[in-house]
Design an enzyme around this catalytic site. Structure first.
Site, mmCIF file in Angstrom:
data_model
loop_
_atom_site.group_PDB
_atom_site.id
_atom_site.type_symbol
_atom_site.label_atom_id
_atom_site.label_comp_id
_atom_site.label_asym_id
_atom_site.label_seq_id
_atom_site.Cartn_x
_atom_site.Cartn_y
_atom_site.Cartn_z
ATOM 1 N N ARG A 234 0.869 -1.188 0.000
ATOM 2 C CA ARG A 234 0.000 0.000 0.000
ATOM 3 C C ARG A 234 0.903 1.236 0.000
ATOM 4 O O ARG A 234 1.910 1.276 0.732
ATOM 5 C CB ARG A 234 -0.910 0.043 1.231
ATOM 6 C CG ARG A 234 -2.089 -0.905 1.185
ATOM 7 C CD ARG A 234 -3.119 -0.535 0.103
ATOM 8 N NE ARG A 234 -4.231 -1.469 0.070
ATOM 9 C CZ ARG A 234 -4.299 -2.551 -0.694
ATOM 10 N NH1 ARG A 234 -3.302 -2.854 -1.514
ATOM 11 N NH2 ARG A 234 -5.371 -3.328 -0.673
ATOM 12 N N GLU A 263 -2.579 7.283 -4.966
ATOM 13 C CA GLU A 263 -2.972 6.618 -6.221
ATOM 14 C C GLU A 263 -4.457 6.723 -6.532
ATOM 15 O O GLU A 263 -4.859 6.567 -7.683
ATOM 16 C CB GLU A 263 -2.556 5.149 -6.208
ATOM 17 C CG GLU A 263 -3.400 4.275 -5.308
ATOM 18 C CD GLU A 263 -2.979 2.810 -5.349
ATOM 19 O OE1 GLU A 263 -1.779 2.542 -5.363
ATOM 20 O OE2 GLU A 263 -3.867 1.952 -5.354
ATOM 21 N N HIS A 295 -0.747 -0.704 -9.846
ATOM 22 C CA HIS A 295 -1.472 -1.521 -8.860
ATOM 23 C C HIS A 295 -2.052 -2.755 -9.568
ATOM 24 O O HIS A 295 -3.250 -3.019 -9.521
ATOM 25 C CB HIS A 295 -2.576 -0.728 -8.145
ATOM 26 C CG HIS A 295 -2.938 -1.358 -6.818
ATOM 27 N ND1 HIS A 295 -3.332 -0.639 -5.727
ATOM 28 C CD2 HIS A 295 -2.951 -2.662 -6.414
ATOM 29 C CE1 HIS A 295 -3.583 -1.466 -4.713
ATOM 30 N NE2 HIS A 295 -3.357 -2.697 -5.118
HETATM 31 P P1 NAI Z 1 -1.618 -11.148 5.113
HETATM 32 O O1 NAI Z 1 -2.664 -10.645 6.038
HETATM 33 O O2 NAI Z 1 -1.599 -12.585 4.741
HETATM 34 O O3 NAI Z 1 -0.145 -10.822 5.723
HETATM 35 C C1 NAI Z 1 0.219 -9.581 6.247
HETATM 36 C C2 NAI Z 1 1.369 -9.823 7.223
HETATM 37 O O4 NAI Z 1 1.861 -8.557 7.648
HETATM 38 C C3 NAI Z 1 0.914 -10.586 8.496
HETATM 39 O O5 NAI Z 1 1.771 -11.682 8.711
HETATM 40 C C4 NAI Z 1 1.053 -9.539 9.599
HETATM 41 O O6 NAI Z 1 1.402 -10.100 10.850
HETATM 42 C C5 NAI Z 1 2.166 -8.677 9.043
HETATM 43 N N1 NAI Z 1 2.246 -7.339 9.621
HETATM 44 C C6 NAI Z 1 1.252 -6.566 10.116
HETATM 45 N N2 NAI Z 1 1.748 -5.378 10.540
HETATM 46 C C7 NAI Z 1 3.087 -5.425 10.322
HETATM 47 C C8 NAI Z 1 4.135 -4.499 10.549
HETATM 48 N N3 NAI Z 1 3.917 -3.308 11.089
HETATM 49 N N4 NAI Z 1 5.393 -4.865 10.201
HETATM 50 C C9 NAI Z 1 5.628 -6.091 9.634
HETATM 51 N N5 NAI Z 1 4.665 -6.986 9.394
HETATM 52 C C10 NAI Z 1 3.413 -6.665 9.724
HETATM 53 O O7 NAI Z 1 -1.687 -10.219 3.834
HETATM 54 P P2 NAI Z 1 -1.179 -10.537 2.354
HETATM 55 O O8 NAI Z 1 -2.235 -11.262 1.605
HETATM 56 O O9 NAI Z 1 0.184 -11.112 2.412
HETATM 57 O O10 NAI Z 1 -1.122 -9.054 1.756
HETATM 58 C C11 NAI Z 1 -0.208 -8.099 2.250
HETATM 59 C C12 NAI Z 1 -0.583 -6.734 1.711
HETATM 60 O O11 NAI Z 1 -0.417 -6.735 0.291
HETATM 61 C C13 NAI Z 1 -2.079 -6.379 1.913
HETATM 62 O O12 NAI Z 1 -2.275 -5.751 3.175
HETATM 63 C C14 NAI Z 1 -2.339 -5.419 0.788
HETATM 64 O O13 NAI Z 1 -2.105 -4.117 1.266
HETATM 65 C C15 NAI Z 1 -1.280 -5.770 -0.263
HETATM 66 N N6 NAI Z 1 -1.844 -6.327 -1.494
HETATM 67 C C16 NAI Z 1 -1.475 -5.762 -2.688
HETATM 68 C C17 NAI Z 1 -1.972 -6.241 -3.874
HETATM 69 C C18 NAI Z 1 -1.542 -5.661 -5.186
HETATM 70 O O14 NAI Z 1 -2.196 -5.908 -6.198
HETATM 71 N N7 NAI Z 1 -0.457 -4.916 -5.254
HETATM 72 C C19 NAI Z 1 -2.954 -7.354 -3.898
HETATM 73 C C20 NAI Z 1 -3.212 -7.928 -2.604
HETATM 74 C C21 NAI Z 1 -2.683 -7.412 -1.449
#
Ligand code: NAI
Length: 330
Positions: A234, A263, A295
């Protein structure tokens, strides 16, 4: 049941319509995003579905409630664009699609790392100009380089798998470490240590009050010279001004962004004949060592199929009075 699908693009329509054959919802597709200016359009629906740049704040939620709408089905994993506290207070349920695109985003991240490192965009445009010089295209091997992965959820973990194959040294940072990753022999460290030691830093955590601007001026100061920063998570995770300063000073050697702080003003629109008024974005786009994508990390056939299936299943569960622990935030 009538569902208002906001921020709907032709591909959403295609994948949701195909999957809806199994569900039978009355889907109405709206091009515009859902926000305070468009919320009136939600009046006829029993539930709404939204995407990353819809703004579901307190006033939108209160208006939805006044229309007797009690569920918002996000078609994405991130949920920084919805005021969950207000939704809870108002009794509005929220579901999301937690891991529809782990492979897609992880693979897109690797594509950006390689394209930046091997200067593929510059090489391609040179060749189109019949310029076959190598000067300026020098890259480095990823093997034995230290890659810092911030957030080892679904996407971060998949990226760890891929980069393990490249022979990288991997440092991870996550408040909830994964046993799988430790079992692979990779180390969890503080964000500070990760920032100091990594040649490549890739962000995969959600945007929230704690993580906003986690990459700020101080963080950039602590990085290695010529560090590569990748953000496919993000935009608000990085302070764009700090990044611009780091690029100008040469501290940041490479920057890859699939997301950008502001964005929502640019997202998924063709502005080819327009003047972009965002000066920070314009400055970013002038650096030769910056690669910006639109994105699109999630944008593969498999992800869209998965996202459509989970969104419709979430709505089915909601209308049946059930909750799915994995996909319901509220
Ligand atoms: P997820 O929920 O499986 O994993 C997120 C991880 O981040 C968790 O393990 C959590 O403990 C950790 N976390 C939370 N706060 C943190 C911090 N301050 N420092 C370090 N780690 C922290 O989410 P997933 O599916 O891996 O997605 C991650 C991010 O990717 C989403 O939040 C979304 O913003 C982004 N995303 C981007 C997409 C794109 O098209 N570019 C598509 C899907 C997701």
């Amino acid at each position: 049941m009538k569902i208002g699908v906001f921020s709907c693009k032709p591909y959403d329509r295609e994948f949701l319509s195909a999957r809806n054959n199994n569900f039978g919802f009355e889907l109405e597709f709206l091009d515009c995003s859902l926000n305070i200016e468009t919320v009136e359009l939600a009046r006829p629906f029993d539930a709404v579905s939204v995407f990353v740049n819809d703004v579901i704040d307190e006033s939108v939620l209160k208006t939805l409630k006044s229309f007797d709408i009690h569920h918002v089905a996000l078609r994405c994993a991130g949920f920084n664009n919805i005021d969950l506290e207000q939704a809870r207070k108002l009794g509005i349920g929220v579901s999301r699609v937690p891991s529809y695109s782990a492979e897609s985003v992880a693979e897109h991240t690797v594509a950006i790392i390689l394209a930046l490192n091997r200067k593929l965009i510059k090489a391609s445009s040179r060749v189109l100009d019949n310029n076959f010089e190598l000067d300026g295209l020098l890259g480095f091997n990823l093997r034995c380089k230290t890659v810092g992965i911030v957030g080892t959820g679904a996407i971060g973990k998949r990226l760890v798998d891929i980069l393990t194959g490249f022979g990288c040294r991997i440092l991870c940072c996550d408040p909830i470490p994964s046993e799988d990753i430790s079992a692979m022999g990779h180390q969890y460290v503080s964000l500070d240590k990760l920032i100091k030691e990594s040649d490549v830093i890739s962000l995969h955590c959600p945007l929230n009050a704690d993580s906003q601007h986690m990459i700020d001026h101080a963080a950039v100061q602590n990085m290695k010279v010529q560090v590569m920063i990748i953000n496919t998570s993000r935009g608000g995770l990085v302070n764009t001004q700090a990044i611009v300063s780091g690029l100008k000073s040469g501290k940041i050697g490479y920057l890859g962004l699939d997301v950008y702080e502001m964005e929502s003003e640019l997202s998924n629109t063709d502005l080819v004949c327009e003047t972009i008024s965002d000066d920070t974005y314009q400055r970013l786009a002038t650096f030769p060592n910056v690669l910006i994508t639109v994105h699109q990390g999630f944008f593969t056939v498999e992800s869209l199929q998965q996202s459509a299936a989970t969104t419709l299943k979430n709505l089915q569960y909601y209308f049946a009075g059930k909750v799915c622990d994995e996909t319901f935030l509220l």
